[in-house]
Design a protein around this motif. Structure first.
Motif, PDB file in Angstrom:
ATOM      1  N   VAL A   1      44.314  43.046  43.279  1.00 53.97           N
ATOM      2  CA  VAL A   1      43.335  43.644  42.293  1.00 53.97           C
ATOM      3  C   VAL A   1      44.449  43.085  40.902  1.00 53.97           C
ATOM      4  O   VAL A   1      45.046  42.035  40.340  1.00 53.97           O
ATOM      5  CB  VAL A   1      42.263  44.615  41.805  1.00 53.97           C
TER       6      VAL A   1
ATOM      7  N   GLY B   1      37.339  37.000  33.051  1.00 56.00           N
ATOM      8  CA  GLY B   1      36.571  36.717  34.682  1.00 56.00           C
ATOM      9  C   GLY B   1      37.931  35.425  35.105  1.00 56.00           C
ATOM     10  O   GLY B   1      38.879  35.408  34.695  1.00 56.00           O
ATOM     11  N   ILE B   2      37.902  34.734  36.513  1.00 56.97           N
ATOM     12  CA  ILE B   2      38.068  33.834  37.328  1.00 56.97           C
ATOM     13  C   ILE B   2      38.439  32.923  35.876  1.00 56.97           C
ATOM     14  O   ILE B   2      38.486  32.348  36.033  1.00 56.97           O
ATOM     15  CB  ILE B   2      38.242  33.355  38.545  1.00 56.97           C
TER      16      ILE B   2
ATOM     17  N   ALA C   1      40.631  34.302  45.342  1.00 55.84           N
ATOM     18  CA  ALA C   1      39.947  34.290  43.365  1.00 55.84           C
ATOM     19  C   ALA C   1      38.412  34.672  44.113  1.00 55.84           C
ATOM     20  O   ALA C   1      38.277  36.156  43.578  1.00 55.84           O
ATOM     21  CB  ALA C   1      40.510  33.752  42.328  1.00 55.84           C
TER      22      ALA C   1
ATOM     23  N   HIS D   1      37.176  38.941  43.497  1.00 55.00           N
ATOM     24  CA  HIS D   1      36.025  39.111  42.437  1.00 55.00           C
ATOM     25  C   HIS D   1      35.132  39.516  43.150  1.00 55.00           C
ATOM     26  O   HIS D   1      34.236  41.158  42.587  1.00 55.00           O
ATOM     27  CB  HIS D   1      36.049  37.760  41.450  1.00 55.00           C
TER      28      HIS D   1
ATOM     29  N   ALA E   1      37.381  43.865  43.103  1.00 54.13           N
ATOM     30  CA  ALA E   1      38.034  44.198  42.008  1.00 54.13           C
ATOM     31  C   ALA E   1      36.320  45.138  41.263  1.00 54.13           C
ATOM     32  O   ALA E   1      35.504  44.838  41.771  1.00 54.13           O
ATOM     33  CB  ALA E   1      37.047  42.803  40.908  1.00 54.13           C
TER      34      ALA E   1
ATOM     35  N   ALA F   1      27.802  37.422  40.586  1.00 56.14           N
ATOM     36  CA  ALA F   1      28.621  35.572  40.851  1.00 56.14           C
ATOM     37  C   ALA F   1      27.933  34.444  41.156  1.00 56.14           C
ATOM     38  O   ALA F   1      28.584  33.348  40.709  1.00 56.14           O
ATOM     39  CB  ALA F   1      29.632  36.013  42.230  1.00 56.14           C
TER      40      ALA F   1
ATOM     41  N   VAL G   1      31.307  33.224  37.333  1.00 60.10           N
ATOM     42  CA  VAL G   1      32.957  34.331  37.511  1.00 60.10           C
ATOM     43  C   VAL G   1      33.771  34.460  36.270  1.00 60.10           C
ATOM     44  O   VAL G   1      34.371  35.037  36.588  1.00 60.10           O
ATOM     45  CB  VAL G   1      33.518  33.924  38.973  1.00 60.10           C
ATOM     46  N   SER G   2      33.076  33.801  35.026  1.00 59.22           N
ATOM     47  CA  SER G   2      34.304  33.367  34.313  1.00 59.22           C
ATOM     48  C   SER G   2      33.249  33.324  33.360  1.00 59.22           C
ATOM     49  O   SER G   2      31.763  33.259  33.139  1.00 59.22           O
ATOM     50  CB  SER G   2      34.966  32.503  34.372  1.00 59.22           C
TER      51      SER G   2
ATOM     52  N   SER H   1      29.019  41.082  34.525  1.00 60.11           N
ATOM     53  CA  SER H   1      29.945  41.905  34.336  1.00 60.11           C
ATOM     54  C   SER H   1      29.373  43.091  34.755  1.00 60.11           C
ATOM     55  O   SER H   1      29.870  43.830  34.978  1.00 60.11           O
ATOM     56  CB  SER H   1      30.954  42.241  33.603  1.00 60.11           C
TER      57      SER H   1
ATOM     58  N   HIS I   1      46.071  31.758  43.784  1.00 59.58           N
ATOM     59  CA  HIS I   1      45.392  33.355  44.746  1.00 59.58           C
ATOM     60  C   HIS I   1      46.049  33.286  45.551  1.00 59.58           C
ATOM     61  O   HIS I   1      46.090  34.907  46.207  1.00 59.58           O
ATOM     62  CB  HIS I   1      44.445  33.190  43.524  1.00 59.58           C
TER      63      HIS I   1
END
Length: 413
Positions: free
Chosen positions: A33, A48-49, A61, A65, A69, A272, A276-277, A291, A360
């Motif tokens: 990570v 996030g990613i 990634a 994740h 992570a 996810a 993821v962001s 999250s 990554h």
């Protein structure tokens, strides 16, 4: 030489081998990570990613994740609580007070963590652990089962607060749409930090590190109580007998794996699927929900990993494989600091300046290579010395006496 009453650093024969193997696995997960953040500005932490990754890098990634992570810092935190329980048990068996040595141990860890954050890498966790350790010490009188209940209550109480924040934020009209439309790095802070880390000298980068560390110190308001909660759960695992006698608790670990594994993985995949962001989750509210679901699932998935490794340790082949990793865990503090040293020298401007040049997938391969070297180096070192170098200094400060460092010479035949 030992402290009066026999309360002194343990040697290899007295250690719980499974805990060392578990520390090594946690170190690998943490490196997988952290290595991204040796080449990404801290202003993007929590977003996030990164968007726009090539397919192979996105796959790497996503794998980190979902499966890594947030899970292995929990495993490392559980281990910290286990170590506290072992130390407290030894102090009680020797009839020696715990508070003095443990406070010295904690203050030295705090100093190491602050030096690490300011001179090597902003993402230090050691100072957070030191602050959480003071809370753990204050709750040392709790019975083992009460520690488990308190730990779970605090951990999931904090997750509930995050869910409440999601609910409140969703009531704000247009909050998701506004979040999704935010300009990336509107103040240019991330771009400037990236420039400094990629091209700066040691002095300029140290100033940037200090600025970033001060900016993100507020995370400790959340991380310290969460870490303390995990410490309590880890101490319960030792004092309940589960870590000391894995074979006797095979059924417990099998049940934990079967229950917590699917639950934790399901929550990770649900998170996810939301995104993821910030961008893929449709804005700040969606990303906060994703999250939070990730945090809720991280503890059961970490416990599932622990249980799988515990079951492996009770088999001959599994114990042999994990024992090969254990030396890296015996000197986990040294190896954690060396990971930061390697990362900053590889990526920062005063080193090889590889910032932003490795995708990554390449970062994952690099992390595996660094960890393999650490395992080999740990075998070499511990064949000659009783402790890792930083562990030796830490024990010296904790117990007030200098433990012998070199391994005793083999008897002549």
């Amino acid at each position: 030489m030992t402290e009066r009453g026999g309360f002194a650093p343990v040697d290899a024969r007295e250690r719980i081998g499974f805990m060392d193997a578990l520390r090594a696995c946690a170190l690998l997960g943490i490196l997988l990570v952290n290595i991204e953040w040796f080449s990404r500005p801290w202003q993007e932490f929590g977003e996030g990613i990164a968007p726009g990754l090539p397919a192979l890098d996105m796959a790497a990634a996503l794998g980190i994740h979902v499966f890594v992570a947030g899970k292995f810092w929990i495993l490392f935190s559980l281990l910290f609580g286990m170590g506290f329980a072992v130390m407290a048990g030894r102090a009680a068996a020797a009839g020696r007070p715990l508070v003095g040595p443990y406070l010295r141990r904690t203050l030295v860890l705090l100093a190491i963590g602050l030096a690490h954050a300011l001179l090597q890498w902003t993402g230090d966790i050691l100072h957070t652990y030191a602050l959480a350790a003071l809370l753990l010490l204050a709750m040392r009188g709790l019975q083992p089962r009460s520690r488990l209940i308190a730990g779970l209550a605090v951990y999931y109480g904090l997750c509930a607060l995050l869910l409440l924040a999601v609910g409140l934020a969703s009531l704000v009209p247009g909050s998701d749409a506004a979040g999704a439309g935010l300009e990336q790095d509107p103040t240019g802070a991330a771009a400037e930090a990236a420039r400094v880390y990629a091209t700066g000298g040691f002095a300029e980068i140290t100033a940037q590190r200090a600025s970033d560390f001060a900016r993100f110190a507020g995370y400790n308001l959340f991380l310290v109580p969460m870490a303390a909660a995990l410490f309590l759960i880890g101490s319960w695992l030792v004092d309940s007998g589960r870590i000391r006698d894995l074979a006797a608790y095979r059924r417990f670990f099998a049940r934990t794996l079967l229950l917590c594994g699917p639950a934790g993985l399901g929550l990770a995949l649900w998170s996810a699927a939301i995104g993821v962001s910030v961008e893929t989750a449709g804005g700040e509210v969606g990303w906060l929900l994703a999250s939070t679901l990730m945090s809720i699932g991280a503890l059961p998935l970490a416990l599932a990993y622990l249980s799988a490794l515990a079951l492996a340790w009770t088999s001959v082949a599994g114990a042999r494989a994990l024992a090969w990793l254990a030396p890296a865990g015996r000197m986990a503090l040294t190896n954690y600091l060396l990971q930061s040293l390697a990362g900053t020298l590889l990526f920062y401007g005063y080193g090889f300046a590889l910032w932003g040049r490795i995708g990554h997938a390449g970062l994952v391969m690099l992390a595996l290579a660094v960890f393999a070297l650490q395992v080999a180096a740990s075998h070499w070192w511990l064949a000659r010395f009783r402790f890792g170098p930083v562990e030796w200094l830490w024990r010296w400060a904790t117990y007030g006496i200098r433990p012998p460092l070199r391994q005793p010479a083999a008897p002549a035949t």
